[in-house]
Scaffold this motif. Structure first.
Motif, PDB file in Angstrom:
ATOM      1  N   ALA A 136       0.841  -1.204   0.000  1.00 31.37           N
ATOM      2  CA  ALA A 136       0.000   0.000   0.000  1.00 31.37           C
ATOM      3  C   ALA A 136       0.877   1.255   0.000  1.00 31.37           C
ATOM      4  O   ALA A 136       0.587   2.220  -0.725  1.00 31.37           O
ATOM      5  CB  ALA A 136      -0.936  -0.004   1.212  1.00 31.37           C
TER       6      ALA A 136
ATOM      7  N   LEU B 243      -3.456  -4.142   3.219  1.00 36.50           N
ATOM      8  CA  LEU B 243      -3.922  -3.118   2.268  1.00 36.50           C
ATOM      9  C   LEU B 243      -5.139  -2.378   2.829  1.00 36.50           C
ATOM     10  O   LEU B 243      -5.261  -1.153   2.692  1.00 36.50           O
ATOM     11  CB  LEU B 243      -4.263  -3.777   0.928  1.00 36.50           C
ATOM     12  CG  LEU B 243      -3.047  -4.222   0.096  1.00 36.50           C
ATOM     13  CD1 LEU B 243      -3.434  -5.325  -0.890  1.00 36.50           C
ATOM     14  CD2 LEU B 243      -2.441  -3.036  -0.657  1.00 36.50           C
TER      15      LEU B 243
ATOM     16  N   LYS C 152      -7.009   0.911   1.654  1.00 31.39           N
ATOM     17  CA  LYS C 152      -7.545   0.364   0.405  1.00 31.39           C
ATOM     18  C   LYS C 152      -8.828  -0.418   0.692  1.00 31.39           C
ATOM     19  O   LYS C 152      -9.125  -0.753   1.845  1.00 31.39           O
ATOM     20  CB  LYS C 152      -6.534  -0.580  -0.262  1.00 31.39           C
ATOM     21  CG  LYS C 152      -5.147   0.026  -0.490  1.00 31.39           C
ATOM     22  CD  LYS C 152      -5.188   1.142  -1.502  1.00 31.39           C
ATOM     23  CE  LYS C 152      -3.799   1.745  -1.684  1.00 31.39           C
ATOM     24  NZ  LYS C 152      -3.886   3.046  -2.401  1.00 31.39           N
TER      25      LYS C 152
END
Lengths: 281, 315
Positions: A133, B71, B76
């Motif tokens: 990320a 993530l 995300k």
């Protein structure tokens, strides 16, 4: 932070661990004490982090994942000593209603904890997701993850290792607490061990072996890992040679203190060997 | 009886692929991960449109769950896709610790669920996944019934902040729901109003239940058909209201008895409105090789099986 100050901090963290686990009557002092110097260096010298602006998503800061969740006592101590939450909370470890669960949890909102752990072998995967990320978002910060050497028997560790290499996560730095002990005995005798350096190298990681109780070696290893990661775009693993129970003579070098609380007398005997440097909680 | 038109058979997994692409266009935080099943999960369009947001994990589902959790923690909205067995039973502990426990915003795209996976046989046919996912605190469990509803459920899952288990399938089945009807988590859809009996269904058994209701109407039995696409949370109000009205109900699902929709509805009705129930499901069995339609018939999950169960109950 100077090496002398790191040593003093580590002595206090070890006192915290002994006092927390004794008060709780259960917990895992052995591995907490073998990783005390590593995590003290990480939180007080290595990581770019700020308890005041910390958020679970880790934006704009380095992040740490404790894969071996039973090392909760040392984790809670370095977090509290870094200013994530009041020191007094340390006295509540494992009590009903405490923010300091037996293994780290994010459900109660304890500041500084990014992800729960306890069921072993999963932290490399989570750290790899966080590192990916950061890469996608253009955040130059790093993600650190700590595993036990016994924990490397879990297959998912190696799934995560492969994934991190494939996705070129040079911003991921792993640490293995290579103390050679696990619950049922030595790692070699249980079902693991071998050449850990070659294992990680085979999965594409940069590897560094360092003395996990020598602050100058620890800091040097982190510097090398950062440089190697940037240079190779590959994740790096620092294999820290440590002693389980380090810092207290009768607890050191044996698996017997993996998950056992000291008695009141043993607690006093242990504290007599550890200087109180920053004030007990 | 309200008429529904099959606008052409389509697989629900393609509905997921279409919904994922739409969700990805609407929100740049959406990312997709798969364990070497990009084509089977119909993720190609998303991967072509957003190559940087498509993450291949290889055949390593446990790691995929952990990476998705990382993530998600970083902001995300990850969808992890594989066959139903491999994103539930194989990774139950990972889903529990990394996703459910911290209410981490991971979406589980579960394809080829149930016996209609077909010829590959029982190793790949899970009839237990709904039970596993229902058992996890914080987990939302959605089982849409056709292509259109699966696309809409995917979009709804992306908008919801928290873990979602989204179950769909492999075979082409009638596509009949309104393509523009937004999916509501926690809502059961009354597809046909009836007075003698209620048929609660989810997934592939919904269309079969409509066919059964049509056949039953010809025999003078008025069946209410309710699409319980949101298995958790359940729309208790709609379920109880229908049971109060008809007094008898069948629960039809492509899943075993233990922990499935049947037990979920039993729990609600036992507490709120004790009702005589019948069950159409895989009972306590494994699947086997066969075509999807052969298997639906053999396990009694098709319209004929559902109608027979209704008649037994109302007789």
């Amino acid at each position: 932070m100077s090496i002398q100050t790191l040593q003093k901090t580590a002595s206090q963290v070890r006192r915290d661990i002994i006092r927390m686990v004794t008060a709780a009557g259960s917990g895992h002092p052995g591995g907490s004490m073998s990783t005390t110097d590593i995590l003290t260096a990480l939180y007080f010298s290595v990581m770019d982090h700020d308890p005041k602006t910390w958020t679970r998503d880790g934006k704009g800061q380095d992040q740490f994942i404790l894969s071996a969740g039973h090392l909760a006592p040392v984790y809670y101590s370095v977090l509290a000593r870094s200013g994530y939450f009041p020191l007094a909370e340390l006295g509540t470890l494992r009590r009903m209603g405490s923010l300091l669960q037996g293994h780290p949890s994010v459900r109660r909102g304890l500041k500084g904890i990014t992800q729960a752990s306890g069921s072993l072998g999963q932290g490399v995967s989570v750290a790899a997701g966080l590192a990916l990320a950061k890469k996608l978002d253009g955040d130059p910060h790093r993600v650190y993850v700590l595993c036990g050497d016994g924990e490397l028997e879990e297959g998912q560790i190696w799934e995560g290792a492969e994934f991190a290499t494939h996705h070129k996560l040079g911003n991921l730095i792993g640490m293995t607490d290579w103390n050679g002990q696990q619950i049922d005995g030595s790692v070699e005798s249980v079902c693991g061990g071998g050449d850990l350096e070659k294992k990680w190298q085979a999965f594409g990681w940069n590897t560094i072996v360092a003395d996990g109780h020598d602050f100058s070696a620890i800091l040097d290893a982190f510097d090398k890992a950062k440089a190697l990661g940037a240079e190779t775009s590959r994740p790096s693993m620092i294999l820290f040679k440590t002693d389980m129970g380090h810092g207290v003579d009768f607890m050191a070098g044996t698996h017997k203190w993996h998950g056992k609380a000291p008695s009141a007398e043993q607690c006093q005997a242990a504290l007599a060997q550890l200087e109180e440097t920053l004030g007990d909680f | 009886m309200k008429k529904y038109t099959d606008t052409g058979k389509k697989d629900t997994r393609s509905g997921f692929g279409a919904g994922l692409l739409q969700a990805g266009k609407a929100d740049s935080r959406v990312v997709a991960l798969t364990a070497d099943l990009k084509g089977s999960l119909k993720m190609d369009a998303f991967a072509d449109e957003f190559p940087n947001r498509f993450i291949q994990c290889g055949i390593a589902e446990s790691n995929m769950v952990g990476a998705a959790a990382g993530l998600a923690i970083a902001g995300k909205i990850p969808f992890i896709g594989s066959f139903a067995e491999f994103v539930t039973g194989r990774v139950y502990d990972q889903l529990r610790q990394e996703v459910a426990y911290g209410k981490t915003n991971v979406k589980i795209a579960s394809s080829h669920a149930g016996i209609t996976l077909g010829e590959d046989g029982a190793t790949h046919q899970t009839m237990e996944d709904i039970a596993l996912m229902r058992a996890l605190p914080e987990m939302v469990v959605l089982v849409p019934c056709d292509y259109n509803q699966t696309a809409q459920a995917t979009i709804a899952a992306a908008k919801y902040n928290g873990p979602v288990y989204l179950r769909f399938g492999r075979p082409s089945v009638p596509n009949f729901t309104d393509p523009d009807q937004p999916f509501e988590i926690g809502k059961a859809y009354v597809l046909n109003e009836g007075k003698d009996v209620t048929i609660f269904a989810c997934g592939h058994t919904v269309w079969e239940s409509l066919l059964a209701a049509e056949a039953l109407e010809a025999e003078g039995i008025s069946a209410e058909v309710i699409n319980v696409a949101s298995v958790k949370p359940l729309d208790e109000e709609t379920i109880v209201a229908s049971a109060k009205k008809t007094g008898k109900a069948i629960v039809a699902e492509e899943h075993n008895m233990a922990g499935g929709l049947g037990e979920a509805i039993s729990g609600v009705l036992a507490a709120e409105c004790p009702t005589r129930l019948g069950f159409v499901n895989g009972a306590d069995r494994f699947g086997q090789s066969g075509t999807p339609s052969e298997l639906m018939k053999a396990y009694g999950l098709d319209a004929v099986g559902i109608a027979a169960a209704v008649k037994k109950l109302v007789r």
